[in-house]
Design an enzyme around this catalytic site. Structure first.
Site, short mmCIF file in Angstrom:
data_model
loop_
_atom_site.label_atom_id
_atom_site.label_comp_id
_atom_site.label_asym_id
_atom_site.label_seq_id
_atom_site.Cartn_x
_atom_site.Cartn_y
_atom_site.Cartn_z
CB SER A 9 -0.91 0.02 1.23
OG SER A 9 -1.53 1.28 1.36
CG HIS A 34 -3.85 -1.76 -1.48
ND1 HIS A 34 -4.89 -2.62 -1.77
CD2 HIS A 34 -4.26 -0.99 -0.45
CE1 HIS A 34 -5.90 -2.37 -0.95
NE2 HIS A 34 -5.55 -1.37 -0.14
CG ASP A 36 -5.23 2.18 1.18
OD1 ASP A 36 -6.12 1.30 1.17
OD2 ASP A 36 -4.06 1.95 1.53
CG MET A 38 -8.55 6.88 2.71
SD MET A 38 -7.51 7.09 4.18
CE MET A 38 -6.50 5.60 4.08
CG HIS A 68 -9.35 -0.34 0.19
ND1 HIS A 68 -8.70 -0.50 1.40
CD2 HIS A 68 -10.69 -0.44 0.47
CE1 HIS A 68 -9.60 -0.68 2.36
NE2 HIS A 68 -10.81 -0.64 1.81
CG MET A 70 -11.18 2.74 2.74
SD MET A 70 -9.76 2.78 3.86
CE MET A 70 -8.43 2.86 2.66
CG MET A 145 -10.93 -3.37 5.94
SD MET A 145 -9.44 -2.80 5.08
CE MET A 145 -8.71 -1.69 6.29
N GLY A 150 -8.63 3.68 7.42
CA GLY A 150 -8.41 5.12 7.46
C GLY A 150 -7.00 5.56 7.72
CG ASP A 179 -5.47 -3.08 3.74
OD1 ASP A 179 -4.44 -2.78 4.36
OD2 ASP A 179 -6.11 -2.26 3.04
N GLY A 180 -4.12 -4.45 6.74
CA GLY A 180 -4.09 -3.76 8.00
C GLY A 180 -3.11 -4.35 9.00
N GLY A 181 -1.97 -3.72 9.16
CA GLY A 181 -1.00 -4.18 10.15
C GLY A 181 -0.28 -5.46 9.80
#
Length: 229
Positions: A9, A34, A36, A38, A68, A70, A145, A150, A179-181
């Site tokens: 990302s 990726h 993002d 927003m 993605h 958001m 997620m 965000g 996706d995330g951490g």
């Protein structure tokens, strides 16, 4: 066998040299970029939109752009993202609670020639509407997620792997994205659950050796897939 896909990302890239950083992670072994998007409404943050996607596409012609979205009104962005060079369009199921809107948007994305993805926030459970879309061949990928959407750099939520396990059990060939951490330290948890599309922001861009991070992630997913066949 499902393909292992590593999709860094660029939310954690150096935005002052976004094209260079994006090219760099591809050169170091990544498969997708990726992106993002927003809007400051669906999530409490602003990132970038179609103009930035187009600028990247002008410099990177042959890589899958995993967008993605958001955003609160994803149906308003389809045409612009397609024209900008988006390859896949993943929207949040929370934004389309009505079946007519959900399936209408899926059909619109497909009509524009993009791959379809559905994202679920941590508090959103798998639903019959989602399963119906997969069974009907309208959904190419589901994104689970593992942080609240965000912001990058949040702690990985391991309990979200139950959703991944359920999707993999019910749809063995589906692209399941996490996706995330996600980092090299927890990639084995993700691999064991059955995800095959890995989004990582800080786990790649802030790793001392991004090429090594991508290699470790790929080998973990590949190993689990080989052992499950």
């Amino acid at each position: 066998m499902r393909k292992t896909i590593i999709a860094p990302s660029v939310l954690s890239a150096n935005l002052s040299c976004l094209l260079e950083d994006s090219r760099n992670v591809i050169d170091q072994g990544a498969d997708w970029i990726h992106l993002d998007v927003m809007d400051g409404h669906f999530v409490p943050n602003l990132s970038f939109g179609p103009p930035v996607i187009k600028s990247l596409r002008d410099g990177i012609s042959d890589v899958f752009f995993d967008c993605h979205m958001m955003v609160s009104h994803p149906w308003n962005w389809v045409e612009a993202v397609k024209k900008a060079g988006g390859s896949g369009y993943t929207f949040h199921i929370e934004t389309t609670p009505e079946e007519s809107q959900f399936f209408g948007l899926l059909n619109d994305i497909r009509a524009k020639g993009m791959k379809t993805g559905i994202a679920l926030k941590p508090g959103t459970q798998l639903s019959e509407m989602l399963y119906d879309g997969i069974r009907r061949g309208l959904i190419d990928m589901v994104l689970i997620m593992t942080v609240e959407p965000g912001f990058s750099g949040q702690k990985f939520m391991a309990d979200m792997m139950e959703k991944v396990r359920s999707l993999r059990r019910d749809f063995p060939e589906l692209n399941v994205e996490v996706d995330g951490g996600v980092k090299v330290e927890n990639i084995d948890i993700v691999a064991d659950a059955g995800a095959n599309v890995i989004v990582s922001a800080t786990g790649v861009f802030e790793h001392p050796n991004p090429r090594e991070a991508i290699r470790v992630m790929r080998e973990s997913i590949d190993s689990k897939q080989n052992n499950s066949n």
